[in-house]
Design a protein around this motif. Structure first.
Motif, PDB file in Angstrom:
ATOM      1  N   GLY A  43     -25.881 -17.875 -28.437  1.00  0.00           N
ATOM      2  CA  GLY A  43     -27.160 -17.171 -28.502  1.00  0.00           C
ATOM      3  C   GLY A  43     -27.271 -16.163 -27.384  1.00  0.00           C
ATOM      4  N   ALA A  44     -28.336 -15.369 -27.401  1.00  0.00           N
ATOM      5  CA  ALA A  44     -28.530 -14.332 -26.396  1.00  0.00           C
ATOM      6  C   ALA A  44     -28.701 -14.959 -25.011  1.00  0.00           C
ATOM      7  CB  ALA A  44     -29.755 -13.495 -26.745  1.00  0.00           C
ATOM      8  N   SER A  45     -28.287 -14.230 -23.983  1.00  0.00           N
ATOM      9  CA  SER A  45     -28.436 -14.771 -22.634  1.00  0.00           C
ATOM     10  C   SER A  45     -29.914 -14.787 -22.268  1.00  0.00           C
ATOM     11  CB  SER A  45     -27.656 -13.938 -21.639  1.00  0.00           C
ATOM     12  OG  SER A  45     -28.242 -12.670 -21.497  1.00  0.00           O
ATOM     13  N   THR A 177     -17.835 -16.513 -18.844  1.00  0.00           N
ATOM     14  CA  THR A 177     -18.503 -15.354 -18.257  1.00  0.00           C
ATOM     15  C   THR A 177     -17.835 -14.933 -16.953  1.00  0.00           C
ATOM     16  OG1 THR A 177     -20.575 -15.961 -19.233  1.00  0.00           O
ATOM     17  CG2 THR A 177     -20.692 -14.513 -17.357  1.00  0.00           C
ATOM     18  N   ASP A 180     -11.624 -12.411 -17.087  1.00  0.00           N
ATOM     19  CA  ASP A 180     -10.971 -11.488 -18.008  1.00  0.00           C
ATOM     20  C   ASP A 180     -10.423 -12.294 -19.185  1.00  0.00           C
ATOM     21  OD1 ASP A 180      -8.209 -12.297 -17.483  1.00  0.00           O
ATOM     22  OD2 ASP A 180      -8.567 -11.459 -15.501  1.00  0.00           O
ATOM     23  N   GLN A 181      -9.927 -11.563 -20.162  1.00  0.00           N
ATOM     24  CA  GLN A 181      -9.593 -12.205 -21.424  1.00  0.00           C
ATOM     25  C   GLN A 181      -8.626 -13.390 -21.259  1.00  0.00           C
ATOM     26  OE1 GLN A 181      -9.032  -9.019 -23.989  1.00  0.00           O
ATOM     27  NE2 GLN A 181      -9.824 -10.102 -25.759  1.00  0.00           N
ATOM     28  N   HIS A 206     -22.783 -16.908 -24.774  1.00  0.00           N
ATOM     29  CA  HIS A 206     -23.280 -15.791 -25.573  1.00  0.00           C
ATOM     30  C   HIS A 206     -22.099 -15.007 -26.147  1.00  0.00           C
ATOM     31  CE1 HIS A 206     -22.275 -13.890 -21.748  1.00  0.00           C
ATOM     32  NE2 HIS A 206     -22.034 -12.829 -22.467  1.00  0.00           N
ATOM     33  N   MET A 250     -25.052 -10.881 -36.259  1.00  0.00           N
ATOM     34  CA  MET A 250     -24.297 -11.055 -35.029  1.00  0.00           C
ATOM     35  C   MET A 250     -22.807 -10.827 -35.306  1.00  0.00           C
ATOM     36  SD  MET A 250     -25.231 -13.825 -32.211  1.00  0.00           S
ATOM     37  CE  MET A 250     -24.662 -15.298 -32.970  1.00  0.00           C
ATOM     38  N   ALA A 253     -22.014  -7.266 -35.630  1.00  0.00           N
ATOM     39  CA  ALA A 253     -22.213  -6.480 -34.408  1.00  0.00           C
ATOM     40  C   ALA A 253     -21.027  -6.570 -33.457  1.00  0.00           C
ATOM     41  CB  ALA A 253     -23.473  -6.951 -33.696  1.00  0.00           C
ATOM     42  N   LEU A 254     -20.080  -7.480 -33.741  1.00  0.00           N
ATOM     43  CA  LEU A 254     -18.939  -7.628 -32.825  1.00  0.00           C
ATOM     44  C   LEU A 254     -18.125  -6.338 -32.789  1.00  0.00           C
ATOM     45  CD1 LEU A 254     -17.673 -11.212 -33.695  1.00  0.00           C
ATOM     46  CD2 LEU A 254     -18.717 -10.442 -31.569  1.00  0.00           C
TER      47      LEU A 254
ATOM     48  N   GLN B  80     -23.071  -5.358 -13.914  1.00  0.00           N
ATOM     49  CA  GLN B  80     -23.058  -6.491 -14.825  1.00  0.00           C
ATOM     50  C   GLN B  80     -24.370  -7.278 -14.790  1.00  0.00           C
ATOM     51  OE1 GLN B  80     -19.582  -8.832 -14.187  1.00  0.00           O
ATOM     52  NE2 GLN B  80     -20.411 -10.620 -15.200  1.00  0.00           N
ATOM     53  N   HIS B  81     -24.937  -7.439 -13.590  1.00  0.00           N
ATOM     54  CA  HIS B  81     -26.100  -8.313 -13.446  1.00  0.00           C
ATOM     55  C   HIS B  81     -27.367  -7.499 -13.209  1.00  0.00           C
ATOM     56  CE1 HIS B  81     -23.572 -11.854 -13.328  1.00  0.00           C
ATOM     57  NE2 HIS B  81     -22.806 -11.231 -12.451  1.00  0.00           N
ATOM     58  N   VAL B 152     -21.541  -7.319 -20.687  1.00  0.00           N
ATOM     59  CA  VAL B 152     -20.764  -8.559 -20.753  1.00  0.00           C
ATOM     60  C   VAL B 152     -21.658  -9.795 -20.816  1.00  0.00           C
ATOM     61  CG1 VAL B 152     -20.455  -9.021 -18.296  1.00  0.00           C
ATOM     62  CG2 VAL B 152     -18.635  -9.587 -19.870  1.00  0.00           C
ATOM     63  N   MET B 153     -22.902  -9.676 -20.300  1.00  0.00           N
ATOM     64  CA  MET B 153     -23.797 -10.830 -20.316  1.00  0.00           C
ATOM     65  C   MET B 153     -24.632 -10.884 -21.599  1.00  0.00           C
ATOM     66  SD  MET B 153     -23.286 -12.300 -17.449  1.00  0.00           S
ATOM     67  CE  MET B 153     -24.695 -13.346 -17.117  1.00  0.00           C
ATOM     68  N   LEU B 154     -24.443  -9.911 -22.482  1.00  0.00           N
ATOM     69  CA  LEU B 154     -25.344  -9.806 -23.627  1.00  0.00           C
ATOM     70  C   LEU B 154     -24.703 -10.342 -24.899  1.00  0.00           C
ATOM     71  CD1 LEU B 154     -26.690  -6.232 -22.931  1.00  0.00           C
ATOM     72  CD2 LEU B 154     -27.435  -8.403 -22.010  1.00  0.00           C
ATOM     73  N   ASP B 155     -25.542 -10.783 -25.813  1.00  0.00           N
ATOM     74  CA  ASP B 155     -25.034 -11.230 -27.102  1.00  0.00           C
ATOM     75  C   ASP B 155     -24.613 -10.025 -27.918  1.00  0.00           C
ATOM     76  OD1 ASP B 155     -27.537 -10.919 -29.336  1.00  0.00           O
ATOM     77  OD2 ASP B 155     -28.005 -10.757 -27.219  1.00  0.00           O
ATOM     78  N   ALA B 156     -23.868 -10.271 -28.980  1.00  0.00           N
ATOM     79  CA  ALA B 156     -23.232  -9.199 -29.746  1.00  0.00           C
ATOM     80  C   ALA B 156     -24.231  -8.183 -30.289  1.00  0.00           C
ATOM     81  CB  ALA B 156     -22.436  -9.812 -30.897  1.00  0.00           C
ATOM     82  N   GLN B 159     -25.682  -6.058 -27.501  1.00  0.00           N
ATOM     83  CA  GLN B 159     -24.604  -5.211 -27.015  1.00  0.00           C
ATOM     84  C   GLN B 159     -24.426  -3.997 -27.927  1.00  0.00           C
ATOM     85  OE1 GLN B 159     -20.563  -6.463 -25.525  1.00  0.00           O
ATOM     86  NE2 GLN B 159     -20.031  -6.160 -27.646  1.00  0.00           N
ATOM     87  N   HIS B 182     -13.224  -5.469 -19.688  1.00  0.00           N
ATOM     88  CA  HIS B 182     -11.986  -6.183 -20.003  1.00  0.00           C
ATOM     89  C   HIS B 182     -11.885  -6.409 -21.515  1.00  0.00           C
ATOM     90  CE1 HIS B 182     -14.955  -9.461 -19.604  1.00  0.00           C
ATOM     91  NE2 HIS B 182     -14.340  -9.871 -20.688  1.00  0.00           N
ATOM     92  N   ASP B 183     -12.864  -5.892 -22.253  1.00  0.00           N
ATOM     93  CA  ASP B 183     -12.933  -6.126 -23.688  1.00  0.00           C
ATOM     94  C   ASP B 183     -12.269  -4.959 -24.435  1.00  0.00           C
ATOM     95  OD1 ASP B 183     -13.588  -6.572 -26.309  1.00  0.00           O
ATOM     96  OD2 ASP B 183     -15.660  -7.159 -25.903  1.00  0.00           O
TER      97      ASP B 183
END
Lengths: 312, 197, 296
Positions: A43-45, A177, A180-181, A206, A250, A253-254, B80-81, B152-156, B159, B182-183
């Motif tokens: 879910g959303a942060s 969070t 990196d990948q 998220h 969602m 939106a990826l 980021q924050h 990076v902290m957000l949902d898809a 974003q 990094h995405d």
């Protein structure tokens, strides 16, 4: 292993002066995790997902009230039982090293976790060494203090802390969070190996694309409630495999899929504003009608899966 | 043109170089990606370009002149924050006005509700705050934008929506962007070219 | 998040509960405000009481010596027949005055040194940190006595000594706070929107510093008052005829074994209550001003 039924969390908070506001960040929440399973809560942060973890472990602040039922291994989790099991049979892998004691080296903290988890004092160093080796940490890392370890290392230390014991339920809050990948994949792989030993893992995140490949099931979290429970595999195929419009939006939106921000209906809040309101997705949903705005959608079951949508 | 010429940085006189001999240019209206594993110095480079950090070696130029030391900086950073980038004791309307007065249309496009402006940062979620921080940085005097793991902290969904608006705005005004992430999937979506550190 | 903008309903039933609700005692924040109000009332009551009692009780009355507490003399009388309540209250007024002067001086010193240390560069930081370390390593009482003698003793000596020895801890707090603020992302970002350094200091940094400063100031009071009492107790500075709580306590030591318990216990308890009030005030103000605890 863990069953959460109709959970709600309320707390009261002060505004200006003596006016108090009652907030209900979590409501109508259902979740169920079997042994050996990773369930990802997506879910959303800032939407209250961490509160769910805190409610399960019984570490919410005092001004919170929890309703509904949480069962662990078949029995209700009372505050007393939570206190007894916390750190022993159920553990939290926190978000960052900020949760570690800054004044003790990380080795000592893992040893302490091992003893809390039921190991005898003299066995603790051996168990700790094994845990460090298992997560690819050099023995010298044990002597470092939390501020000295890098992000990826910290993640492994935190995982080690949570897993030296014999906990059957592991709750990981945002395990990817800031990584990196490669590090994120590794962090998830650690959790996978724990699940493969028969433990239950709840992952709160998220980040759909990092978590879904490793998880068994996904619970989609929106505005304080779980709107859909589905196998993680549903997120790999076509969006039609998902039942809730929010889950589908969602998915689309990826960045790796459509990068589609969805219909721009009012660009409404992701948080709904009143207890009696209808579906939490009503303002953004392409299929919403008048009934969606008025009544909270009932839960509909499809085997183990479920959805809270009138149109699904 | 935003340029880094031979930029290098290290902590202390004898520390290891975090960033070394980096040359980089971003043209107006261009979107450049910056990719690399954690610890490669992506954030350090972003902070140097945004004037948060003076480089040990080399220099940063905007349209041929060194980064100005006072006044509105034409290079703005988004980190980021978002909760660190706003004063916790200020209502958000004041935070927003500190930079400029964004038009209603932009606020609407970013999905910012009027009600948020009267609130304090801890009353909003990270995604909501980040939208305000983005709105704040998009003033008319901003020529370049450095987005360091902006979503990076957000949902898809959030974003995708945020990027859509920012890209539209920057294209319209010819604002150049450096996107640090990094995405890979995200970078290939938004950037015309990508640099690896 | 779902928010219902409602005030919690009052508890049903007992009238007493209703009254508590009406007074705001049913809420955490209401209780904090009440506690702070009571503390402030106590501080105001001390000088008012001293004025009401006047100086009459301070004169010796040899017909009424060593009387235990009674309605006429609530705190009893001493070996010269002086009314202990009058002496205690006048002593507390002196304590408050010394506390006010010393805490104000110390906290201003701490503010100046702390801000200078954090913003004027490495050399200034070195000097201030060195001074703080020196003052913190020397035992407190020794320092108090030395300074008190060095500036010529007397009541003035006590005030100056207490004022000059209470700044180091607060200096450290303010220095750390300023350092943290200077590094804060939102402060640095403000500069990038073209805000000048003075504007940033005034609009971003000051609002954070003030609560810290205020609470530090309030929490200095009990220290200053107790140290004034300690100095007087040791006989440094004040004349033995001054009604100061420290002197009262020192005198009472001689009478402890003879059973005149009220000479020491009642003034001591009064001093303790006064000090505790400052503590409660500072603690509650801290909880109220910190946005994290304030909304609980």
């Amino acid at each position: 292993m863990l069953t959460v039924t109709d959970l709600s969390i309320r707390f009261e908070r002060y505004d200006r002066g003596l006016t108090r506001t009652v907030l209900t960040p979590v409501h109508h929440l259902d979740l169920d995790i079997g042994p050996g399973e990773i369930v990802a809560v997506i879910g959303a942060s800032g939407s209250g997902k961490s509160l769910l973890a805190h409610a399960v472990l019984g570490i919410l602040p005092d001004n919170c009230r929890v309703d509904g039922e949480i069962r662990f291994k078949g029995d209700p989790l009372t505050p007393a039982r939570q206190k007894a099991l916390r750190g022993r049979e159920m553990v939290l892998v926190p978000q960052s090293v900020g949760f570690l004691n800054p004044l003790k080296n990380v080795g000592a903290q893992v040893r302490r976790a091992a003893i809390l988890g039921g190991a005898a004092g003299r066995d603790a160093p051996g168990i700790t060494d094994a845990a460090f080796a298992r997560y690819g940490l050099a023995p010298a890392v044990q002597a470092l203090f939390p501020f000295q370890v890098s992000g990826g290392m910290a993640r492994r230390v935190l995982t080690a802390t949570a897993t030296v014991g014999r906990a059957d339920l592991i709750v990981a809050d945002e395990p990817t969070t800031g990584l990196d990948q490669e590090a994120a994949q590794q962090s998830m792989a650690f959790l996978r190996s724990l699940a493969d030993e028969g433990r239950s893992v709840m992952v709160i995140s998220h980040d759909l694309s990092a978590v879904v490949p490793v998880a068994d099931r996904v619970a989609v979290f929106l505005s304080g409630t779980t709107v859909e429970g589905a196998p993680a595999g549903s997120f790999n195929g076509q969006p039609e495999a998902l039942r809730h419009p929010y889950s589908r939006d969602m998915w689309r939106a990826l960045p790796g899929h459509g990068f589609d921000p969805g219909p721009d209906r009012a660009a409404g809040p992701t948080w709904s504003e009143g207890e009696a309101d209808g579906c939490p997705y009503v303002r953004r949903c392409a299929r919403a009608d008048a009934a969606c705005a008025d009544t909270f959608p009932p839960k509909r079951h499809f085997g183990r899966d479920f959805v809270r949508c009138r149109h699904a | 043109m935003l340029e880094a010429r031979g930029v290098g940085h290290r902590h202390g006189r004898n520390g290891p170089w975090v960033v070394r001999e980096v040359d980089l240019t971003v043209a107006p209206g261009e979107v450049v990606g910056l990719f690399g594993p954690s610890g490669a110095g992506k954030t350090t480079l972003g902070n140097i370009l945004g004037g948060y950090l003076a480089p040990e070696a080399g220099a940063v130029f905007v349209d041929g002149a060194p980064l100005p030391r006072r006044g509105y900086l034409p290079v703005q950073c988004i980190h980021q924050h978002p909760e660190l980038a706003v004063n916790p004791r200020w209502p958000l309307s004041r935070t927003l006005r500190e930079a400029w007065s964004p038009p209603e249309a932009l606020l609407g496009a970013l999905g910012i509700l009027p009600g948020w402006l009267g609130r304090y940062p801890h009353e909003l979620s990270g995604g909501e705050l980040q939208r305000l921080v983005v709105a704040r940085a998009l003033g008319p005097k901003t020529r370049y934008l450095v987005a360091d793991e902006m979503t990076v902290m957000l949902d898809a969904l959030t974003q995708a929506r945020l990027w859509r608006t920012v890209m539209d705005h920057c294209r319209e005004r010819g604002v150049g962007m450096l996107v640090i992430s990094h995405d890979v999937a995200l970078l290939s979506r938004v950037c015309s070219r990508t640099i690896s550190l | 998040m779902r928010a219902a903008r409602t005030v919690f309903p009052g508890s049903p039933g007992l009238a007493g509960l209703r009254l508590a609700e009406a007074l705001g005692l049913g809420s955490r924040r209401g209780r904090w405000l009440w506690a702070m109000g009571i503390c402030l009332a106590v501080f105001a009551a001390v000088p008012v009481l001293a004025w009401l009692l006047g100086d009459a009780g301070l004169e010796p009355d040899l017909l009424a010596r060593n009387q235990p507490p009674s309605l006429g003399h609530l705190f009893g009388t001493d070996s010269l027949g002086r009314d202990m309540l009058s002496r205690t209250v006048h002593g507390l007024v002196l304590s408050l005055r010394v506390g006010l002067l010393a805490a104000a001086a110390s906290s201003v010193l701490a503010l100046v040194l702390g801000v200078a240390s954090a913003s004027l560069g490495r050399a200034a930081d070195g000097v201030v940190s060195w001074l703080v370390d020196i003052f913190m390593t020397v035992p407190h009482m020794v320092l108090l006595i030395l300074i008190s003698f060095a500036v010529g003793g007397g009541a003035r000596g006590v005030v100056i000594a207490v004022a000059l020895t209470h700044w180091p801890a607060l200096t450290r707090v303010i220095r750390a706070e300023v350092l943290q603020l200077r590094g804060a992302l939102y402060v640095q970002t403000a500069r990038r929107f073209g805000q000048g350094p003075l504007a940033v200091a005034a609009t971003h940094m000051l609002p954070h510093l003030l609560p810290q400063f205020l609470i530090g100031l309030i929490l200095l009071f009990p220290h200053a008052i107790l140290h004034e009492a300690a100095l007087s107790f040791l006989g440094v500075g004040l004349s033995p005829h001054t009604p100061a709580v420290g002197i009262l306590l020192a005198e009472s030591m001689r009478h402890l074994s003879t059973g005149y318990w009220w000479l020491g216990i009642l003034p001591g308890a009064a001093l303790l209550a006064l000090v505790k009030c400052f503590d409660i005030l500072g603690y509650n103000l801290d909880r109220l001003l910190d946005p994290k605890t304030s909304q609980e």
